[in-house]
Design an enzyme around this catalytic site. Sequence first.
Site, PDB file in Angstrom:
ATOM      1  N   ASP A  72      -9.380  -4.664  -5.759  1.00 30.12           N
ATOM      2  CA  ASP A  72      -8.993  -3.702  -4.728  1.00 30.12           C
ATOM      3  C   ASP A  72      -9.832  -2.440  -4.857  1.00 30.12           C
ATOM      4  O   ASP A  72      -9.635  -1.644  -5.776  1.00 30.12           O
ATOM      5  CB  ASP A  72      -7.497  -3.385  -4.871  1.00 30.12           C
ATOM      6  CG  ASP A  72      -6.917  -2.630  -3.683  1.00 30.12           C
ATOM      7  OD1 ASP A  72      -7.697  -1.956  -2.985  1.00 30.12           O
ATOM      8  OD2 ASP A  72      -5.697  -2.720  -3.467  1.00 30.12           O
ATOM      9  N   SER A 107       0.841  -1.194   0.000  1.00 31.19           N
ATOM     10  CA  SER A 107       0.000   0.000   0.000  1.00 31.19           C
ATOM     11  C   SER A 107       0.884   1.255   0.000  1.00 31.19           C
ATOM     12  O   SER A 107       1.640   1.460  -0.949  1.00 31.19           O
ATOM     13  CB  SER A 107      -0.952  -0.030   1.202  1.00 31.19           C
ATOM     14  OG  SER A 107      -1.956   0.940   1.074  1.00 31.19           O
ATOM     15  N   HIS A 122      -7.741  -5.266  -1.251  1.00 30.08           N
ATOM     16  CA  HIS A 122      -6.484  -4.647  -0.838  1.00 30.08           C
ATOM     17  C   HIS A 122      -5.654  -5.568   0.062  1.00 30.08           C
ATOM     18  O   HIS A 122      -4.433  -5.452   0.122  1.00 30.08           O
ATOM     19  CB  HIS A 122      -6.771  -3.328  -0.118  1.00 30.08           C
ATOM     20  CG  HIS A 122      -5.591  -2.427   0.030  1.00 30.08           C
ATOM     21  ND1 HIS A 122      -4.842  -1.990  -1.043  1.00 30.08           N
ATOM     22  CD2 HIS A 122      -5.020  -1.861   1.132  1.00 30.08           C
ATOM     23  CE1 HIS A 122      -3.864  -1.197  -0.608  1.00 30.08           C
ATOM     24  NE2 HIS A 122      -3.951  -1.115   0.700  1.00 30.08           N
TER      25      HIS A 122
END
Length: 744
Positions: free
Chosen positions: A670, A595, A702
């Site tokens: 995601d 991320s 995610h």
Amino acid sequence: MKHIILPFCICLFITTILSAQTKDITLEDIWKDGSFRTERMDALHSMANGQQYSVLNFDRESRSTSIDIYDYKTLKKEATIVNSANLEEIPYFTDYTFSKDEQLVILATNEKAIYRRSALGNYYVYNVKEGSLDLISEDKIQEPTFSPDGKKVAFAKENNLYVKDLSSGKITQITSDGEKNKVINGITDWVYEEEFGFVRAFDWNADSNKIAFIRFDETNVPEFSMDVYGSELYQTQQVFKYPKAGEANSLVSLHLYDLSSDKTKTVKVDKAYEDFYIPRIKWTNNPDILSAQYMNRHQNELDLWMINAKANTSNLVLEEKDKAYVDVTDNLTFLDDNSFIWTSEKDGYNHIYHYDKNGNLINQITKGNWEVTNYYGYDDKSNTIFYQSVENGSINRDVYSVKLNGRNKSRLTKSEGTNNASFSADFSFFINTFSSATTPPEYTLNSSTSGNLIKSIKDNDKLAQKLSEYKTSKKEFSTITINGNDLNMWMIKPANFDESKVYPLLMYQYSGPGSQQVANRWNGANDYWYQHLAQEGYIVACIDGRGTGLKGADFKKVTQNELGKYEVEDQIAAAEQLGELPYIDASRIGIWGWSYGGFMSSNCLFKGNDVFKMAIAVAPVSSWRFYDTIYTERYMTTPQENASGYDENSPINHVDKLKGDFLLVHGSGDDNVHLQNTMRLAEALIQADKQFDWAVYPDKNHGIYGGNTRLHLYKKMTNFIHETLGDKILKEEETKVNQVKIKG
């Protein structure tokens, strides 16, 4: 030679020691077999009497769940409120919520996640005394919530709000304009849920006759769509409203519904806001006074309003302003006189403040060059506040008490590491969860006045014993001076570490604003992976650079308007400094992250192309132009105002600098950091004629998990590390050098 005969018990002890720490940690141990799973206490709730607590227990044999009551002093189970084994309608439930008088319980079943925090499910009201069960709605609903008097339940369904009278069974529809991807009543939109961290955008007043709620008009918010591949012949699409940086947000408005008149009115405050957020609403102890936090789009101004529902007036009682941004607080607590407790960074560190009902400061309760990290509550009988802070070092957490006037502060927890408390309703006891890098989680009952241990509740000694059979390395904490700052660092070396040898280095970081990865707490799954890598001959290190949290506002907010600049500089400089150590091979340094950490590892490989040999980026942001409004603009303002800040620090604009090996990973489902980020980065790399490896996990969000997904992902990453940093690469490079020497 003389033969010495040892007693059997001593022989057994020696044999045990010799056989200890011989097993290797495998990836299957971590992500398939659950070998290192910790014991926990799930859904802990303190009963109103302050002498008992409830826990959700799951029986693996019968596949049933129960709510069991335990006595704080004896820790013995005293009763079972409800067991799904005795309910025909419910095989098992996954969560529960008591009414205020604890005579009713909402049981959650068939919950299916919508986004990170939201879910749709079937919910029942269980009557403790009668043993009866009532389905709230035949349809799947969201956020069922008891009224304070326990006579009604409010809930959301298909973007509208409803109230059910539990005695008559009558359901009243409060709103009727809710429509998918257009209008939402009482439930947050995607970006509020993700970035302001809440789903239920409605609240009951103390008299159970009014409901305040936020309405979201998403009409003008641009839509994002994701293909869902599934298992059918044709894929489907998930289409939802997602405001990217600089784009239109939902238009929000605050409303009050009066149950007695069955009428709703719109709240107007005495200030003109052009583009704003309402990140929190909460009724005060006065059933006619609602508090609401309003925030401008830049999020550097936060206003606390007191709204009189009876007189239709609003009073601005507190204004917080900051040159960068103001964090929304969840710690607003109203006292009997409607004075209130509030947390703020206004003196440069997060601390606790006491204001009167008109917003006049009574006193700052905590002070110092350290952060309050959790606020547990206020005991009005003893005028005591309970909180958690990092006063004992920024990698540690301790529980403290302090009087409302700021005096008689006391550290209640004794062990160095991470302590987190769950207090009884009357604040006489707290259950402390403690762990450190060397001690797995243990749950103890403690006195709230002294902090002294009363009893041990649950530990993970079996896990500790099991781990003693494996080769493990100590997580070494230290600081490293980079760019004038002492940064927190941990390092894991191979168990058979030899200072005369050289090792490849893998760096891990997240680096996002206010985050922390260097903390004195027990292992997560990735820590076991790092132990696995150490067994394979790697050194693993993590550094929290500028922009991370718990070292004051200036340290955290230095990255304002330039996300990815100072953080990247710190990681590159740290790699250079670590590469000077005699036992680290400066030619074999890699970095990885997920991320924000993937955004960082990409940038570090591109900008630090002479320092890093490889990088792995999982679900990375490749340009902040692709991410949402609330998060991105909090730190960057809008792209229209700060184009250079967006573009100069985004990996997508530095692909031409790639020299090393790059693995790019994303989930196609995601909803948070969209696959668009990886697709656009991949296209930029292709057009720059840069070779890279990549993987897309179908329909994974995610978190990229489910079934064998995590195991597959970490096998891929481990193999990539071996191929790019491992001893095989070193030997091949040595062979090439030797061949050159021979030819020469």
